[in-house]
Design a protein around this motif. Structure first.
Motif, short mmCIF file in Angstrom:
data_model
loop_
_atom_site.label_atom_id
_atom_site.label_comp_id
_atom_site.label_asym_id
_atom_site.label_seq_id
_atom_site.Cartn_x
_atom_site.Cartn_y
_atom_site.Cartn_z
N ILE A 28 8.72 11.24 -2.95
CA ILE A 28 8.80 10.09 -1.83
C ILE A 28 8.12 8.98 -2.38
N LYS A 29 8.39 7.73 -1.39
CA LYS A 29 7.62 6.97 -1.44
C LYS A 29 7.10 6.40 -0.21
N THR B 104 6.36 22.95 -1.09
CA THR B 104 5.17 23.28 -0.27
C THR B 104 3.81 23.85 -1.11
N ASN B 105 3.98 24.04 -2.18
CA ASN B 105 2.74 24.77 -3.05
C ASN B 105 1.95 23.47 -3.61
N SER B 106 0.87 23.54 -3.75
CA SER B 106 -0.11 22.64 -4.54
C SER B 106 0.35 21.08 -4.32
N VAL B 107 1.09 21.05 -3.08
CA VAL B 107 1.59 19.54 -3.20
C VAL B 107 0.46 18.59 -2.63
N ALA B 108 -0.34 18.98 -1.93
CA ALA B 108 -1.62 18.12 -1.72
C ALA B 108 -2.16 17.38 -2.83
N ASN B 109 -2.17 18.24 -4.20
CA ASN B 109 -2.64 17.67 -5.16
C ASN B 109 -1.87 16.59 -5.78
N GLN B 110 -0.42 16.80 -5.60
CA GLN B 110 0.65 15.97 -6.03
C GLN B 110 0.41 14.40 -5.53
N THR B 111 -0.19 14.41 -4.20
CA THR B 111 -0.01 12.99 -3.62
C THR B 111 -0.76 11.93 -4.29
N GLN B 112 0.12 10.94 -4.62
CA GLN B 112 -0.85 10.17 -5.74
C GLN B 112 -1.19 8.84 -4.78
N THR B 113 -2.31 8.65 -5.01
CA THR B 113 -2.79 7.29 -4.47
C THR B 113 -2.77 6.03 -5.10
N ILE B 114 -1.82 5.33 -4.84
CA ILE B 114 -1.62 3.91 -5.33
C ILE B 114 -2.21 2.74 -4.97
N ASN B 115 -3.19 2.08 -5.39
CA ASN B 115 -3.64 0.84 -4.93
C ASN B 115 -3.03 -0.35 -5.27
N ASN C 40 0.79 -1.29 0.03
CA ASN C 40 -0.05 0.11 0.06
C ASN C 40 0.73 1.22 0.15
N LEU C 41 0.74 2.05 -1.02
CA LEU C 41 1.99 3.00 -1.45
C LEU C 41 1.10 4.37 -1.73
N GLN C 42 1.90 5.37 -1.18
CA GLN C 42 1.67 6.60 -1.67
C GLN C 42 2.85 7.31 -2.29
N GLY C 43 2.80 8.08 -3.26
CA GLY C 43 3.81 8.55 -3.85
C GLY C 43 4.36 7.92 -5.09
N SER C 44 5.50 8.03 -5.58
CA SER C 44 6.04 7.28 -6.57
C SER C 44 6.72 6.13 -6.22
N PRO C 45 6.39 5.04 -6.99
CA PRO C 45 7.12 3.59 -6.58
C PRO C 45 8.68 3.68 -7.02
N THR C 46 9.00 4.84 -7.75
CA THR C 46 10.56 4.74 -8.21
C THR C 46 11.20 5.91 -7.26
N ALA C 47 10.64 6.52 -6.49
CA ALA C 47 11.24 7.80 -5.68
C ALA C 47 12.52 7.37 -5.02
N GLU D 135 0.49 15.05 7.26
CA GLU D 135 0.76 16.14 7.16
C GLU D 135 2.32 16.28 6.81
N ILE D 136 3.13 15.34 7.10
CA ILE D 136 4.53 15.31 6.88
C ILE D 136 4.90 14.96 5.39
N ILE D 137 3.95 14.27 4.87
CA ILE D 137 4.16 13.77 3.31
C ILE D 137 3.60 14.69 2.43
N ALA D 138 2.62 14.95 2.80
CA ALA D 138 1.91 15.97 1.63
C ALA D 138 2.65 16.89 0.85
N PRO D 139 3.59 17.66 1.42
CA PRO D 139 4.43 18.31 0.38
C PRO D 139 5.26 17.75 -0.55
#
Lengths: 307, 152
Positions: free
Chosen positions: A132-133, A274-285, A92-99, A123-127
């Motif tokens: 990151i992975k 820190t800007n528009s980072v919440a939108n970047q958080t990728q939910t990977i199922n 169960n992973l958020q972000g990029s699998p290649t980070a 809050e920590i990983i949002a930006p």
């Protein structure tokens, strides 16, 4: 007459002394009560700022210690981390699998501290978005938390429909309402319905093998890493000293790893955007991801060695 | 009355008189420990675990709360009551010392159960819980010593 007056005066003094003496214990008890309230209040109000200060101090001390410790310990710890069973695959992973930076958390859905960490971790990983992975692994302490395993399975069952993180959020946010419940499964069904799962499939998955096998795989990985409590967090294979856990110290650790990856030719940049980072958080199922990259960058002096 | 025997009786009385005061001071230590754990429970912060391993496991276990109230809060209440009873006894109220005795016996029984949970159910120890257990044991010892001296 004079004697009688003296006797009266003495009696009055004795009465005053007795009264004062009888009030003294009550005064002491009152004083202790006030001191307790004041002490508790002081601890409560100063705990946050103290945590931040001590985190900085510990971070510095940890740097110094890390510099002093022989490199062989760190290498051995990393080897254990790398050789541990892979856990649920894909994770169960958020972000990029290649980070280049991997944050791996082992947590128990029924552990109150894990619920607090859940909020802070978001809050920590949002930006950082795809730089990151973040891997979440279930590590239910089944001996002491009777509903923890079932909660982990419920989250995995939701994950089979692409809604692991929504279920994870529901479980942590509502933890007090199901933690000691005699019928937690019904409560979890309520969350499943709330996040819009296909209930027939969920009910089948929650009793089926695939969801349980994923939880068991995560547990095997945790056991192999000799996790002594939850939550346990790794950044690029090194255990984060939990007494250092807070938003800023964690970001410092992540930034240091990103910087190392960048200077070593990695793709990551050194500062969080820190800007528009919440939108970047990728939910990977779990349906379309690769195994966790445990061989990512191996350096980072701010991180305590693995247990 | 034999002079030396009378002196010994006086010494015992003085010692017995000081024991409730000593118990009050010890109870304050327990109160501080319990308040610290209560605050940490509510802030959700990690408790330092330098002597033994597994503090988090103990303090986040299902046994750490009763009806949603942290066990440490009950501990704080118990130590404050013990302190109050000991102070009242130190100022001459004998009945309070007897009540203190009843309370510390109950606290010791509960403490024994908590130690059992840590050792055999949770299989982890929390150093602040062990400090609290030691304090309860000291309070019980003080009470038993006072009883023993008075019996003589």
């Amino acid at each position: 007459m004079e004697n009688k007056k003296n006797i009266n005066t003495n009696n009055t003094n004795i009465n005053n002394n007795t009264a004062a003496k009888s009030k003294l214990p009550l005064a002491l008890i009152g004083l202790a009560l006030l001191a307790t309230i004041a002490g508790g209040w002081w601890l409560l109000s100063s705990s946050k700022s103290q945590t931040a200060q001590s985190n900085t101090a510990k971070s510095n001390a940890s740097n110094a210690n890390a510099a002093k410790k022989p490199a062989v310990d760190e290498t051995a710890a990393l080897k254990i981390y790398e050789n541990a069973p892979s856990g649920a695959t894909p994770p169960n992973l958020q972000g990029s699998p290649t980070a280049a930076v991997t944050i791996e958390e082992f947590a128990d859905f029924q552990c109150p501290t894990c619920a607090t960490v859940h909020t802070k971790m978001k809050e920590i990983i949002a930006p950082y978005g795809n730089r990151i992975k973040f891997i979440y692994r279930s590590y239910p302490l089944i001996q002491i938390h009777k509903n923890a395993y079932e909660a982990a399975v419920a989250a995995e069952a939701a994950g089979l429909q692409g809604k692991y993180w929504q279920m994870q959020d529901q479980l942590f946010v509502n933890q007090p309402s199901w933690a000691n419940s005699q019928n937690a499964r019904q409560t979890f069904e309520g969350y499943a319905s709330k996040i819009g799962l296909d209930m027939a499939k969920y009910q089948s998955d929650v009793v089926g093998l695939p969801a349980k096998q994923r939880v068991d795989a995560d547990m095997r990985r945790g056991q192999s890493l000799k996790i002594s409590g939850t939550p346990t967090i790794y950044i690029n294979g090194k255990t984060v000293d939990f007494s250092q856990f807070d938003v800023q110290p964690m970001r410092q650790l992540i930034d240091a790893e990103l910087q190392k990856a960048a200077s070593g030719g990695g793709a990551a940049t050194s500062q969080p955007q820190t800007n528009s980072v919440a939108n970047q958080t990728q939910t990977i199922n779990s349906a379309n991801q690769t195994a966790p990259n445990v061989n990512a960058a191996k350096s980072g002096s701010n991180i305590k060695e693995g247990k | 009355m034999n002079r030396s025997f009378e002196t010994e009786i006086n010494q015992i009385d003085t010692t017995v008189g000081k024991l409730p005061l000593a118990a009050a001071v010890v109870a304050l230590g327990g109160l501080a420990d319990a308040v610290y754990l209560t605050v940490k429970h509510f802030t959700g912060e990690a408790v330092p675990c330098s002597v033994v391993e597994g503090c988090e496991q103990v303090l986040t276990s299902s046994y750490a709360e009763i009806f949603g109230i942290p066990l440490a809060a009950f501990g704080a209440l118990a130590y404050f009551t013990a302190f109050s009873l000991a102070i009242l006894a130190a100022f001459g109220d004998r009945r309070m010392w007897n009540l203190f005795g009843v309370q510390v016996v109950l606290m010791a029984i509960f403490t024994a159960w908590l130690i059992y949970l840590q050792a055999f159910v949770i299989e982890a120890f929390c150093q602040f819980c062990l400090i609290s257990a030691a304090i309860t044991l000291i309070l019980l010892t003080i009470f038993l010593v006072s009883r023993f001296l008075r019996a003589r």
